[in-house]
Scaffold this active site. Structure first.
Site, mmCIF file in Angstrom:
data_model
loop_
_atom_site.group_PDB
_atom_site.id
_atom_site.type_symbol
_atom_site.label_atom_id
_atom_site.label_comp_id
_atom_site.label_asym_id
_atom_site.label_seq_id
_atom_site.Cartn_x
_atom_site.Cartn_y
_atom_site.Cartn_z
ATOM 1 N N TYR A 14 -20.209 -5.966 -8.265
ATOM 2 C CA TYR A 14 -20.190 -7.246 -8.970
ATOM 3 C C TYR A 14 -21.180 -7.179 -10.124
ATOM 4 O O TYR A 14 -22.360 -6.869 -9.914
ATOM 5 C CB TYR A 14 -20.618 -8.381 -8.048
ATOM 6 C CG TYR A 14 -19.605 -8.714 -6.984
ATOM 7 C CD1 TYR A 14 -18.597 -9.644 -7.232
ATOM 8 C CD2 TYR A 14 -19.658 -8.098 -5.743
ATOM 9 C CE1 TYR A 14 -17.666 -9.955 -6.249
ATOM 10 C CE2 TYR A 14 -18.728 -8.403 -4.752
ATOM 11 C CZ TYR A 14 -17.737 -9.330 -5.018
ATOM 12 O OH TYR A 14 -16.821 -9.634 -4.054
ATOM 13 N N ASP B 151 0.836 -1.199 0.000
ATOM 14 C CA ASP B 151 0.000 0.000 0.000
ATOM 15 C C ASP B 151 0.875 1.255 0.000
ATOM 16 O O ASP B 151 0.561 2.256 -0.620
ATOM 17 C CB ASP B 151 -0.887 0.042 1.260
ATOM 18 C CG ASP B 151 -1.957 -1.018 1.206
ATOM 19 O OD1 ASP B 151 -2.020 -1.747 0.194
ATOM 20 O OD2 ASP B 151 -2.718 -1.110 2.178
ATOM 21 N N GLU C 114 -25.783 -18.447 -9.141
ATOM 22 C CA GLU C 114 -24.988 -17.335 -8.593
ATOM 23 C C GLU C 114 -25.486 -17.006 -7.197
ATOM 24 O O GLU C 114 -26.646 -17.210 -6.894
ATOM 25 C CB GLU C 114 -25.177 -16.077 -9.462
ATOM 26 C CG GLU C 114 -24.857 -16.292 -10.915
ATOM 27 C CD GLU C 114 -25.141 -15.049 -11.775
ATOM 28 O OE1 GLU C 114 -25.592 -14.025 -11.216
ATOM 29 O OE2 GLU C 114 -24.894 -15.128 -12.982
ATOM 30 N N GLU D 221 3.882 1.624 -1.270
ATOM 31 C CA GLU D 221 4.429 1.899 -2.610
ATOM 32 C C GLU D 221 3.349 2.457 -3.532
ATOM 33 O O GLU D 221 3.581 3.353 -4.342
ATOM 34 C CB GLU D 221 5.013 0.613 -3.209
ATOM 35 C CG GLU D 221 6.299 0.177 -2.520
ATOM 36 C CD GLU D 221 6.683 -1.267 -2.856
ATOM 37 O OE1 GLU D 221 7.814 -1.480 -3.294
ATOM 38 O OE2 GLU D 221 5.829 -2.168 -2.694
ATOM 39 N N CYS E 39 -35.975 3.201 38.077
ATOM 40 C CA CYS E 39 -36.393 4.137 39.125
ATOM 41 C C CYS E 39 -36.897 3.425 40.371
ATOM 42 O O CYS E 39 -37.181 4.073 41.374
ATOM 43 C CB CYS E 39 -37.462 5.086 38.599
ATOM 44 S SG CYS E 39 -39.036 4.287 38.311
ATOM 45 N N CYS F 60 -39.299 8.395 36.495
ATOM 46 C CA CYS F 60 -38.473 7.320 35.942
ATOM 47 C C CYS F 60 -37.520 7.898 34.905
ATOM 48 O O CYS F 60 -37.941 8.401 33.864
ATOM 49 C CB CYS F 60 -39.337 6.236 35.311
ATOM 50 S SG CYS F 60 -38.344 4.926 34.587
ATOM 51 N N CYS G 71 -39.005 -1.376 38.809
ATOM 52 C CA CYS G 71 -38.376 -0.787 37.622
ATOM 53 C C CYS G 71 -36.863 -0.731 37.818
ATOM 54 O O CYS G 71 -36.387 -0.170 38.812
ATOM 55 C CB CYS G 71 -38.928 0.612 37.380
ATOM 56 S SG CYS G 71 -38.067 1.472 36.047
ATOM 57 N N LYS H 173 -27.156 -14.702 -4.589
ATOM 58 C CA LYS H 173 -28.004 -13.512 -4.678
ATOM 59 C C LYS H 173 -27.435 -12.503 -3.705
ATOM 60 O O LYS H 173 -27.572 -12.635 -2.488
ATOM 61 C CB LYS H 173 -29.455 -13.822 -4.349
ATOM 62 C CG LYS H 173 -30.325 -12.601 -4.518
ATOM 63 C CD LYS H 173 -31.788 -12.928 -4.596
ATOM 64 C CE LYS H 173 -32.607 -11.743 -5.073
ATOM 65 N NZ LYS H 173 -32.381 -10.512 -4.332
ATOM 66 N N ASP I 176 -26.810 -9.441 -1.472
ATOM 67 C CA ASP I 176 -27.726 -8.572 -0.741
ATOM 68 C C ASP I 176 -27.135 -7.179 -0.678
ATOM 69 O O ASP I 176 -26.696 -6.705 0.363
ATOM 70 C CB ASP I 176 -27.951 -9.141 0.662
ATOM 71 C CG ASP I 176 -29.170 -8.533 1.322
ATOM 72 O OD1 ASP I 176 -29.925 -7.812 0.637
ATOM 73 O OD2 ASP I 176 -29.376 -8.778 2.513
ATOM 74 N N CYS J 260 -43.560 0.405 33.827
ATOM 75 C CA CYS J 260 -43.241 1.245 34.972
ATOM 76 C C CYS J 260 -44.271 2.373 34.991
ATOM 77 O O CYS J 260 -44.404 3.098 34.019
ATOM 78 C CB CYS J 260 -41.828 1.810 34.814
ATOM 79 S SG CYS J 260 -41.510 3.129 35.981
ATOM 80 N N LYS K 164 -34.477 -18.222 -2.114
ATOM 81 C CA LYS K 164 -34.078 -17.570 -0.860
ATOM 82 C C LYS K 164 -33.814 -18.587 0.248
ATOM 83 O O LYS K 164 -34.572 -19.539 0.417
ATOM 84 C CB LYS K 164 -35.193 -16.631 -0.394
ATOM 85 C CG LYS K 164 -35.565 -15.554 -1.393
ATOM 86 C CD LYS K 164 -34.571 -14.403 -1.321
ATOM 87 C CE LYS K 164 -34.991 -13.226 -2.179
ATOM 88 N NZ LYS K 164 -36.051 -12.428 -1.608
#
Ligand code: IVH
Length: 682
Positions: free
Chosen positions: A231, A31, A122, A33, A418, A444, A415, A124, A126, A438, A320
């Site tokens: 892609y 990187d 292929e 270079e 509180c 609270c 809670c 799929k 996302d 609550c 899917k």
């Protein structure tokens, strides 16, 4: 050496190294270079701009921000795919939808159906569907899918993606549109998130949504450097006849596009099933997210004969997979108190990767689910699922020896925030699922924090800077107990908070001040009326025109609003019947919140969602007038210039804000340009 020769050498070398790095994954130089070559080229181009090549890698990151996204209209509509789903064995044949797919192919082709079909399978991907337009073998334009015909033009950002070739070789047709997916590579996504976290920025939650958000940025500088890939998977305009899909993919690769290396040619349905099953196993290790497999008939002649049903080709099927699951340990259960006081159990998990993202928490929904359905105990090995954007959930506890000895988890009686005694309210929709809340609305702190965060959130009063951390501090220090307290805050109170300087305190005060004029629908959202979300708030505001009219409306009057049903109407009525709520509205009004009704600005003007900063003295407009007009057009005015600023409006004697704008590459406007934009928006 001649400058032109050296520039040519550098451009060619950098393009080649880009390809080796991003497409072949076989870098030949470090990187460091690479950066050295890049900097040398930048320097030469700066000194000899006339010699700079159009396809120079230096040009691919630096184009200017654009004012707004414009429509991208395509010649050939982008269709969708018919869906099939993997079914649950053993009751069902998991592959039945694939078998049905082939049967349909045979039925439609009749006599012409081959003995054995050739397919390509292929992943799929996302990601975000994108179309790239090439003219004279140059990348000229690209846009999102949108409704299939019209999407958004995001050319400026696509130019920053290294795996998108900017110039095609002579073997490519002169005119071509290539379609594919833009997505984040997951290791890069995690790295970016760590860097964001280290810089005190918010983590991106979900790679797909973040990719979509990233591609809609106006300034390509914020896009360059993000680990996005393209892609190629299909063609739009293609002037040459290609005999098969796999041949099309080969040509894409030869023209410099990235084609997914795990795409697989298959002979017959059994090979397809094997490929689809392999892909599902591979899925967890892929460096990007997929949600299924796409099965495509390979032969172009067969594709043509098969044609289309409504908006999808008959020759392809998106198959899917169920959402990804993973197993991890339940470390503890936290009880979170929402802004309405509802107490929800949240699983605190040993971090685990599911479908590409690291999950640390999952919802347990409610007491019934946690104790009776899942029967959870701390220390359990649990299976969790992450489906798209929804919060991950715990599906079940894995049965293991010794599990029964762990104590079950009890719901707290009080809670956790509180200490108030929690109340159990029957849930009218489902008696099993009592609502545990609550009751102590006023003291609270969890409810206060939730209500204030909601009040200030983007879709509500949109007060920049009032995020989670600030709200926590404000509530903890007793500065704010309810939303109306925000409007009494002073700069002096704020500067004492952690990580708050003079400038941020001033900005915060002006952001709070600015929110007083938010239109009625947003202010209504902000109040947190149960069942009133963004669109109901808009409907109510439009229909009644003022807060008093809404507050005074009876249930039958409320149900007169299109889209408002009985439940919503009752919830609205009940909210305004509660004296505490009316008092809070009075406090807000007394502190200057206006709840202005009347005509709303249409979405989609150049100003909506845009952030402006004003600096210096404008020739005719006072600062307040400029601000009011920008806000009336749907824009927002903030006090300081950041990467998020869309425009800086510059007048006489502008100071550091102008410098900052130039430094960050934020576009500047003078009064004339602002007025012209306002003119266009109205
Ligand atoms: S081919 C005629 N191949 O899925 C449609 N699409 O429902 C040709 N997608 O948003 C599309 N991976 O961008 C194809 N390997 C793949 C795909 C793929 C993801 C997306 C596509 C579109 C959606 C279609």
């Amino acid at each position: 050496m001649d400058v032109r020769v050296r520039i040519n050498e550098l451009v060619d070398a950098l393009i080649r190294h880009n390809r080796l790095y991003h497409q072949q994954n076989e870098p030949e130089i470090s990187d460091w270079e690479y950066d050295a070559l890049f900097r040398e080229l930048e320097t030469l181009e700066a000194v000899h701009p006339e010699q700079a090549r159009e396809d120079s890698p230096t040009k691919q990151v630096g184009s200017a921000p654009i004012a707004e996204l414009v429509p991208f209209v395509r010649e050939i509509p982008m269709l969708s795919l018919q869906n099939g789903y993997k079914r649950e064995p053993p009751e069902e044949d998991p592959w039945i939808d694939l078998r049905d797919f082939e049967e349909r192919l045979r039925r439609v082709l009749g006599e012409e159906a081959p003995a054995v079909f050739q397919y390509v399978v292929e992943p799929k991907l996302d990601g975000l569907a994108m179309e790239l337009v090439y003219e004279d073998r140059r990348f000229v334009r690209g846009g999102t899918r949108g409704d299939g015909v019209t999407g958004e033009d995001v050319t400026h950002n696509l130019r920053t993606i290294p795996s998108i070739p900017k110039v095609l070789p002579p073997s490519a047709p002169t005119r071509l549109t290539v379609r594919g997916e833009v997505l984040f590579d997951l290791p890069g996504f995690e790295k970016m998130n760590s860097a964001r976290e280290a810089a005190g920025e918010r983590r991106f939650e979900n790679p797909r949504n973040s990719a979509a958000g990233t591609m809609r940025q106006l300034d390509p500088k914020s896009v360059a450097g993000r680990p996005l890939h393209f892609y190629a998977h299909s063609a739009g305009v293609l002037p040459e006849r290609v005999p098969s899909h796999h041949e099309l993919l080969n040509r894409f690769a030869a023209w410099g596009f990235t084609v997914n290396p795990i795409n697989r040619r298959c002979t017959g349905l059994d090979e397809v099933i094997a490929a689809v099953a392999d892909l599902e196993r591979l899925r967890v290790d892929l460096p990007y997210e997929i949600d299924g497999a796409v099965v495509k008939v390979d032969s172009t002649a067969q594709q043509d004969a098969l044609g289309f049903v409504t908006r999808s080709p008959r020759w392809a099927l998106a198959f899917k997979y169920p959402p990804p699951t993973a197993q991890t340990r339940l470390e503890s259960v936290l009880f979170s108190v929402g802004r309405t006081g509802a107490v929800t159990p949240v699983a605190n998990l040993a971090p685990v990767r599911v479908g590409g993202v690291t999950v640390r928490n999952a919802t347990l929904h409610n007491e019934h689910q946690m104790t009776r359905v899942l029967g959870l105990r701390v220390g359990d090995l649990v299976e969790i699922r992450r489906a798209g954007d929804v919060i991950p959930e715990v599906l079940r506890a894995v049965d293991e020896p010794g599990r029964a000895d762990r104590p079950p988890i009890a719901y707290p009686e009080t809670c956790p925030q509180c200490g108030a005694h929690l109340v159990r309210e029957p849930n009218p929709d489902d008696l099993d699922k009592v609502l545990i809340r609550c009751p102590d609305k006023l003291s609270c702190s969890a409810q206060a924090r939730g209500a204030i965060r909601h009040f200030a959130s983007r879709l509500a009063m949109d007060i920049e800077g009032v995020g989670e951390k600030i709200v926590d501090q404000l509530v903890t220090h007793g500065l704010v107990r309810r939303p109306s307290d925000l409007y009494a805050l002073t700069k002096d109170q704020l500067v004492n908070l952690e990580r708050m300087g003079e400038l941020s305190a001033t900005n915060l005060v002006s952001a709070i001040e600015a929110s007083k004029a938010r239109p009625l629908d947003r202010a209504l959202m902000a109040l947190g009326v149960p069942m009133v979300g963004e669109s109901t708030a808009r409907d109510l505001a439009r229909y009644f025109g003022s807060l008093d009219a809404i507050m005074g409306a009876t249930v039958p009057e409320l149900t007169g609003v299109p889209g408002v049903g009985d439940n919503v109407a009752q919830a609205v009525r009940a909210f305004f019947d509660e004296p505490g709520n009316v008092e809070e509205i009075e406090r807000l009004r007394a502190r200057g919140v206006q709840f202005p009704g009347g005509a709303r600005v249409a979405n989609g003007t150049a100003f909506v969602g845009k952030t402006f900063v004003l600096t210096g003295t404008l020739p005719t407009l006072s600062r307040d007038a400029a601000k009011a007009r920008i806000e009336a057009a749907g824009g927002k005015v903030t006090g300081s210039v950041s990467k998020k600023t869309d425009y800086v409006v510059v007048g006489a004697d502008a100071g550091s804000k102008l410098e900052k704008a130039v430094e960050l590459g934020v576009p500047t406007l003078d009064e004339g340009a602002l007025l012209a934009l306002l003119e266009g928006a109205s």
